[in-house]
Write an enzyme that holds these catalytic residues in place. Structure first.
Site, PDB file in Angstrom:
ATOM      1  N   CYS A 116     -18.303   1.090   6.253  1.00 23.60           N
ATOM      2  CA  CYS A 116     -18.959   1.682   7.845  1.00 23.60           C
ATOM      3  C   CYS A 116     -20.331   1.192   8.302  1.00 23.60           C
ATOM      4  O   CYS A 116     -20.908   0.832   9.577  1.00 23.60           O
ATOM      5  CB  CYS A 116     -18.726   2.906   7.722  1.00 23.60           C
ATOM      6  SG  CYS A 116     -16.336   3.434   7.398  1.00 23.60           S
ATOM      7  N   LYS A 141     -19.838  10.269  16.209  1.00 23.54           N
ATOM      8  CA  LYS A 141     -19.461   9.227  14.664  1.00 23.54           C
ATOM      9  C   LYS A 141     -21.173   8.534  14.565  1.00 23.54           C
ATOM     10  O   LYS A 141     -20.790   8.238  13.659  1.00 23.54           O
ATOM     11  CB  LYS A 141     -18.057   9.682  14.826  1.00 23.54           C
ATOM     12  CG  LYS A 141     -17.357   8.189  13.226  1.00 23.54           C
ATOM     13  CD  LYS A 141     -17.536   9.229  12.550  1.00 23.54           C
ATOM     14  CE  LYS A 141     -17.615   7.851  10.793  1.00 23.54           C
ATOM     15  NZ  LYS A 141     -18.100   8.671  10.029  1.00 23.54           N
ATOM     16  N   GLU A 195     -17.044   8.279   0.681  1.00 25.62           N
ATOM     17  CA  GLU A 195     -15.992   7.761  -0.355  1.00 25.62           C
ATOM     18  C   GLU A 195     -16.924   8.985  -1.746  1.00 25.62           C
ATOM     19  O   GLU A 195     -17.349   8.773  -2.089  1.00 25.62           O
ATOM     20  CB  GLU A 195     -15.877   6.305  -0.561  1.00 25.62           C
ATOM     21  CG  GLU A 195     -14.624   5.547   0.805  1.00 25.62           C
ATOM     22  CD  GLU A 195     -14.884   4.673   1.093  1.00 25.62           C
ATOM     23  OE1 GLU A 195     -14.662   3.369  -0.449  1.00 25.62           O
ATOM     24  OE2 GLU A 195     -14.158   4.127   1.602  1.00 25.62           O
ATOM     25  N   ARG A 234       1.113  -1.277  -0.165  1.00 25.00           N
ATOM     26  CA  ARG A 234       0.150   0.051   0.023  1.00 25.00           C
ATOM     27  C   ARG A 234       1.110   0.824   0.310  1.00 25.00           C
ATOM     28  O   ARG A 234       0.804   2.208  -0.873  1.00 25.00           O
ATOM     29  CB  ARG A 234      -0.656  -0.010   1.047  1.00 25.00           C
ATOM     30  CG  ARG A 234      -2.502   0.461   0.720  1.00 25.00           C
ATOM     31  CD  ARG A 234      -2.965  -0.045   2.063  1.00 25.00           C
ATOM     32  NE  ARG A 234      -4.585   0.334   1.397  1.00 25.00           N
ATOM     33  CZ  ARG A 234      -5.689   0.090   1.961  1.00 25.00           C
ATOM     34  NH1 ARG A 234      -5.623   0.249   3.498  1.00 25.00           N
ATOM     35  NH2 ARG A 234      -6.857  -0.099   1.734  1.00 25.00           N
TER      36      ARG A 234
HETATM   37  P1  NAD Z   1      -8.440   0.494   5.398  1.00 18.88           P
HETATM   38  O1  NAD Z   1      -8.454  -0.564   5.797  1.00 18.88           O
HETATM   39  O2  NAD Z   1      -8.799   1.445   4.352  1.00 18.88           O
HETATM   40  O3  NAD Z   1      -7.259   1.494   6.279  1.00 18.88           O
HETATM   41  C1  NAD Z   1      -6.863   1.392   7.440  1.00 18.88           C
HETATM   42  C2  NAD Z   1      -5.149   1.123   7.484  1.00 18.88           C
HETATM   43  O4  NAD Z   1      -4.468   0.408   8.377  1.00 18.88           O
HETATM   44  C3  NAD Z   1      -4.841   0.098   6.608  1.00 18.88           C
HETATM   45  O5  NAD Z   1      -3.521   0.417   5.600  1.00 18.88           O
HETATM   46  C4  NAD Z   1      -4.025  -1.244   7.607  1.00 18.88           C
HETATM   47  O6  NAD Z   1      -3.063  -1.753   6.942  1.00 18.88           O
HETATM   48  C5  NAD Z   1      -3.140   0.125   9.175  1.00 18.88           C
HETATM   49  N1  NAD Z   1      -3.054  -1.010   9.694  1.00 18.88           N
HETATM   50  C6  NAD Z   1      -4.014  -1.094  10.075  1.00 18.88           C
HETATM   51  N2  NAD Z   1      -2.697  -1.674  11.454  1.00 18.88           N
HETATM   52  C7  NAD Z   1      -2.054  -0.816  11.168  1.00 18.88           C
HETATM   53  C8  NAD Z   1      -0.888  -0.340  11.962  1.00 18.88           C
HETATM   54  N3  NAD Z   1      -0.831  -1.010  13.491  1.00 18.88           N
HETATM   55  N4  NAD Z   1       0.051  -0.082  11.834  1.00 18.88           N
HETATM   56  C9  NAD Z   1      -0.002   0.695  11.059  1.00 18.88           C
HETATM   57  N5  NAD Z   1      -1.335   0.635   9.995  1.00 18.88           N
HETATM   58  C10 NAD Z   1      -1.863   0.013  10.352  1.00 18.88           C
HETATM   59  O7  NAD Z   1      -9.790   1.775   6.235  1.00 18.88           O
HETATM   60  P2  NAD Z   1     -10.463   3.096   6.331  1.00 18.88           P
HETATM   61  O8  NAD Z   1     -11.465   3.026   5.599  1.00 18.88           O
HETATM   62  O9  NAD Z   1      -9.207   3.585   5.757  1.00 18.88           O
HETATM   63  O10 NAD Z   1     -11.077   3.084   7.645  1.00 18.88           O
HETATM   64  C11 NAD Z   1     -10.009   3.928   8.846  1.00 18.88           C
HETATM   65  C12 NAD Z   1     -11.039   4.018  10.105  1.00 18.88           C
HETATM   66  O11 NAD Z   1     -11.806   4.559  10.174  1.00 18.88           O
HETATM   67  C13 NAD Z   1     -12.340   3.138  10.510  1.00 18.88           C
HETATM   68  O12 NAD Z   1     -12.183   2.914  11.796  1.00 18.88           O
HETATM   69  C14 NAD Z   1     -13.423   3.980   9.726  1.00 18.88           C
HETATM   70  O13 NAD Z   1     -14.501   3.850  10.183  1.00 18.88           O
HETATM   71  C15 NAD Z   1     -13.092   4.775  10.064  1.00 18.88           C
HETATM   72  N6  NAD Z   1     -14.183   5.500   8.433  1.00 18.88           N
HETATM   73  C16 NAD Z   1     -14.090   5.213   7.425  1.00 18.88           C
HETATM   74  C17 NAD Z   1     -14.516   6.588   6.510  1.00 18.88           C
HETATM   75  C18 NAD Z   1     -14.208   5.585   4.402  1.00 18.88           C
HETATM   76  O14 NAD Z   1     -14.996   6.159   4.400  1.00 18.88           O
HETATM   77  N7  NAD Z   1     -13.746   4.557   4.803  1.00 18.88           N
HETATM   78  C19 NAD Z   1     -15.159   7.541   6.660  1.00 18.88           C
HETATM   79  C20 NAD Z   1     -15.003   7.794   8.116  1.00 18.88           C
HETATM   80  C21 NAD Z   1     -14.141   7.382   9.113  1.00 18.88           C
HETATM   81  C1  UGA Z   2     -20.902   7.338   4.664  1.00 24.26           C
HETATM   82  C2  UGA Z   2     -21.148   9.033   5.088  1.00 24.26           C
HETATM   83  O1  UGA Z   2     -21.702   9.513   3.898  1.00 24.26           O
HETATM   84  C3  UGA Z   2     -19.782   9.727   5.992  1.00 24.26           C
HETATM   85  O2  UGA Z   2     -20.376  11.093   6.554  1.00 24.26           O
HETATM   86  C4  UGA Z   2     -19.507   8.678   6.866  1.00 24.26           C
HETATM   87  O3  UGA Z   2     -17.793   9.272   6.552  1.00 24.26           O
HETATM   88  C5  UGA Z   2     -18.816   7.396   5.713  1.00 24.26           C
HETATM   89  O4  UGA Z   2     -19.891   6.361   5.974  1.00 24.26           O
HETATM   90  C6  UGA Z   2     -17.769   6.441   6.831  1.00 24.26           C
HETATM   91  O5  UGA Z   2     -17.987   6.871   8.509  1.00 24.26           O
HETATM   92  O6  UGA Z   2     -17.226   5.572   7.120  1.00 24.26           O
HETATM   93  P1  UGA Z   2     -19.914   6.406   2.125  1.00 24.26           P
HETATM   94  O7  UGA Z   2     -20.888   4.912   2.713  1.00 24.26           O
HETATM   95  O8  UGA Z   2     -18.354   6.491   1.456  1.00 24.26           O
HETATM   96  O9  UGA Z   2     -19.845   7.673   3.537  1.00 24.26           O
HETATM   97  O10 UGA Z   2     -20.944   6.665   1.235  1.00 24.26           O
HETATM   98  P2  UGA Z   2     -22.787   7.188   1.590  1.00 24.26           P
HETATM   99  O11 UGA Z   2     -22.863   8.367   0.177  1.00 24.26           O
HETATM  100  O12 UGA Z   2     -22.629   7.258   2.862  1.00 24.26           O
HETATM  101  O13 UGA Z   2     -23.048   6.188   1.238  1.00 24.26           O
HETATM  102  C7  UGA Z   2     -23.069   4.377   1.937  1.00 24.26           C
HETATM  103  C8  UGA Z   2     -24.330   4.236   0.734  1.00 24.26           C
HETATM  104  O14 UGA Z   2     -25.531   4.273   1.472  1.00 24.26           O
HETATM  105  C9  UGA Z   2     -23.889   3.719  -0.695  1.00 24.26           C
HETATM  106  O15 UGA Z   2     -23.833   2.454  -1.086  1.00 24.26           O
HETATM  107  C10 UGA Z   2     -25.147   4.073  -1.251  1.00 24.26           C
HETATM  108  O16 UGA Z   2     -24.713   3.906  -2.359  1.00 24.26           O
HETATM  109  C11 UGA Z   2     -25.881   4.123  -0.134  1.00 24.26           C
HETATM  110  N1  UGA Z   2     -27.266   5.416  -0.816  1.00 24.26           N
HETATM  111  C12 UGA Z   2     -26.686   6.440  -0.126  1.00 24.26           C
HETATM  112  C13 UGA Z   2     -28.433   4.721  -1.132  1.00 24.26           C
HETATM  113  O17 UGA Z   2     -28.844   3.787  -1.230  1.00 24.26           O
HETATM  114  N2  UGA Z   2     -29.421   5.787  -0.838  1.00 24.26           N
HETATM  115  C14 UGA Z   2     -28.918   7.404  -0.701  1.00 24.26           C
HETATM  116  O18 UGA Z   2     -29.870   8.412  -0.434  1.00 24.26           O
HETATM  117  C15 UGA Z   2     -27.777   7.705   0.057  1.00 24.26           C
END
Ligand code: NAD
Ligand code: UGA
Length: 463
Positions: free
Chosen positions: A272, A216, A161, A38
């Site tokens: 999430c 959150k 995302e 990565r």
């Molecule tokens: P992810 O799996 O994409 O990334 C996490 C990374 O952490 C991985 O690359 C992994 O290798 C690394 N990691 C794990 N253990 C480690 C360690 N001990 N040292 C160094 N690196 C380590 O996850 P993500 O989607 O980025 O989500 C991370 C957190 O943020 C989660 O708690 C998730 O709920 C939260 N979050 C995610 C989103 C989203 O859109 N994906 C949005 C808001 C919040």
């Molecule tokens: C969601 C939240 O929107 C973010 O605020 C949060 O930070 C994130 O989760 C997280 O904690 O990971 P994300 O999952 O990336 O973001 O995308 P969304 O746009 O929320 O969509 C989530 C799912 O719901 C998707 O499958 C989307 O297609 C679906 N969706 C969304 C619907 O089916 N209908 C809607 O009206 C909106």
């Protein structure tokens, strides 16, 4: 200059830190991860995540004040502020399996920070965590006995995302929780200063630690709840000839309800929503609140139902059998503009169709590699085809499962002509012009609207 470290180069670490670097040119930002591949990808031209607009920001900042590394220990030692954005998936074993958050990566990180620190630091929870996690973090870090002090802040990430760059550049709010002690308040002020480089101060909310951690989980639960609510009504629409888009518009025009997040769909996906609601359910149970737990659990029950219902409707509509029939799935990502397929409803539908022995072809502009990975051994039974025209050639049905704009620009007349008749189109995102498709000859099955079909399948007969 502040030395900022982010542990975890995933979707969150990898998309937030380059933007932070671009707004804080005086500071030095390092992102570390245990995953060497990565980190190598972040250092290359082919970034590990697809996120519109991110490539350019990484190109502008990388090597100037943004660095990627696998040397976690050295970078911990040098850091003033450490953001932790490691993954916090649902626990699959032991106490709380299937519900509680698996905090092993989080705790390992805390211990690694403790072992490698030679100065006091601010540690920021960026990962989504159960309420009161910071208490354990404080206990671990401040048990060092060498006079170092660690302030723990909660700064959850709200980006979605596909729109991560826009969300981080222009957030609705930034939430920072900390202790009410003098040192805690100083730490909060320091983080506020960093965000204030580009976020208006009235959008930076400061709270106590527990409110921030809990907010959150609650934000995600409320968002997912809206989707499950509209999806429940979509099922009723399909029985009554009401139209879900008209209903969503009619209720969304009430400002108290609001018009966002009312798009009925095949279901919500992503890494999430499900995990965070399960976590909320677990917390409610843990604190002796079973009624509150059941209430939130229903959001997931409804989502599972919607995914299963969509796949079942496909089978029923296609004369109760899809065995041996080629079915083209348009979309694998859990939403458009991402290559992420975690918990994608598209893959749930794929699994259900494979169970019915259909011959499944998946096409997606960015997410096929991850789809293959997430489907695990089932991937061998799926054809992955980048060209939607080839994917639908000789197919009995198409299912639209991700709302990629590319799918709206295809020549559906050409597609129809290449398909087995009667040709079916199931629109799990209400993305396409259904009337036009029906006129071409398709039997069209939207979500939450009467089907446009020349066949009697649902009890409705059109035209
Ligand atoms: P992810 O799996 O994409 O990334 C996490 C990374 O952490 C991985 O690359 C992994 O290798 C690394 N990691 C794990 N253990 C480690 C360690 N001990 N040292 C160094 N690196 C380590 O996850 P993500 O989607 O980025 O989500 C991370 C957190 O943020 C989660 O708690 C998730 O709920 C939260 N979050 C995610 C989103 C989203 O859109 N994906 C949005 C808001 C919040
Ligand atoms: C969601 C939240 O929107 C973010 O605020 C949060 O930070 C994130 O989760 C997280 O904690 O990971 P994300 O999952 O990336 O973001 O995308 P969304 O746009 O929320 O969509 C989530 C799912 O719901 C998707 O499958 C989307 O297609 C679906 N969706 C969304 C619907 O089916 N209908 C809607 O009206 C909106």
């Amino acid at each position: 200059m502040t030395n900022i470290l982010c542990i975890g180069a995933g979707y969150v670490g990898g998309s937030t830190m380059p933007i932070l670097a671009s707004h804080c040119p005086e500071d030095r930002i390092v992102i570390v991860d245990i995953n060497e591949a990565r980190i190598a990808a972040w250092q290359s031209d082919q970034l590990p995540i697809y996120e519109p607009g991110l490539d350019e920001i990484v190109r502008q900042t990388r090597g100037k004040n943004l660095f990627f590394s696998t040397d976690i220990n050295r970078n911990i030692a040098e850091a003033d502020i450490i953001f932790v954005s490691v993954n916090t998936p649902t626990k699959t074993f032991g106490q709380g399996a299937g519900r509680a958050a698996d905090l092993q990566y989080w705790e390992k990180t805390a211990r690694q920070i403790l072992e490698n620190s030679t100065s006091s630091k601010i540690v920021v929870e960026k990962s989504t965590l159960p309420v009161r996690t910071a208490e354990a973090m404080e206990r671990i870090l401040n048990s060092n006995g060498n006079g170092l002090h660690f302030d723990i802040l909660s700064n959850p990430e709200f980006l979605a995302e596909g729109t991560a760059v826009r969300d981080m550049q222009n957030p609705d709010r930034v939430l920072i929780g900390g202790r009410e002690t003098e040192s805690g308040q100083k730490a909060i002020a320091r983080l506020v200063e960093i965000y204030a480089n580009w976020v208006p101060r009235d959008r930076i909310i400061t709270t106590n630690l527990w409110s921030s951690e809990l907010s959150k989980l609650v934000a995600n639960a409320f968002l997912a709840q809206r989707i499950s609510s509209i999806n429940a009504i979509s099922a009723l629409c399909e029985k009554t000839e009401a139209d879900i888009s008209e209903v969503a518009n009619a209720i969304g025009r009430d400002e108290r309800i609001g018009r966002y997040f009312l798009r009925a769909s095949v279901g919500f996906g992503g890494s999430c929503f499900k995990k965070d609601i399960l976590n909320l359910v677990y917390l409610c149970e843990h604190y002796g609140l079973p009624e509150a737990a059941r209430y939130w659990e229903q959001v997931i029950v409804m989502n599972d139902y919607q995914e299963a219902r969509f796949a079942a409707n496909m089978v029923t509509s296609m004369f109760n059998t899809v065995a041996g029939k080629r079915i083209a799935l348009f979309g694998a990502a859990f939403k458009a503009n991402t290559n992420d397929t975690r918990e994608s409803p598209a893959l749930e539908v794929c699994r259900a169709l494979l169970e019915e022995q259909a011959s499944v072809v998946i096409t997606d502009p960015h997410a096929m590699e991850n789809a293959g990975y997430d489907l695990r051994e089932l991937a061998q039974r799926v054809i992955f085809e980048p060209d939607p025209y080839v994917a639908s050639n000789h197919a009995h049905a198409i299912a639209i499962l991700t709302e990629w704009s590319q799918f709206t620009q295809l020549d559906y007349e050409r597609i129809y002509n290449s398909m087995v008749k009667p040709a079916f189109l199931f629109d799990g995102r209400n993305l396409l012009d259904h009337k036009k498709l029906y006129e071409i000859g398709f039997n069209v099955y939207p979500i939450g609207k009467p089907p446009l079909t020349r066949l009697v399948t649902y009890g409705f007969k059109q035209a």
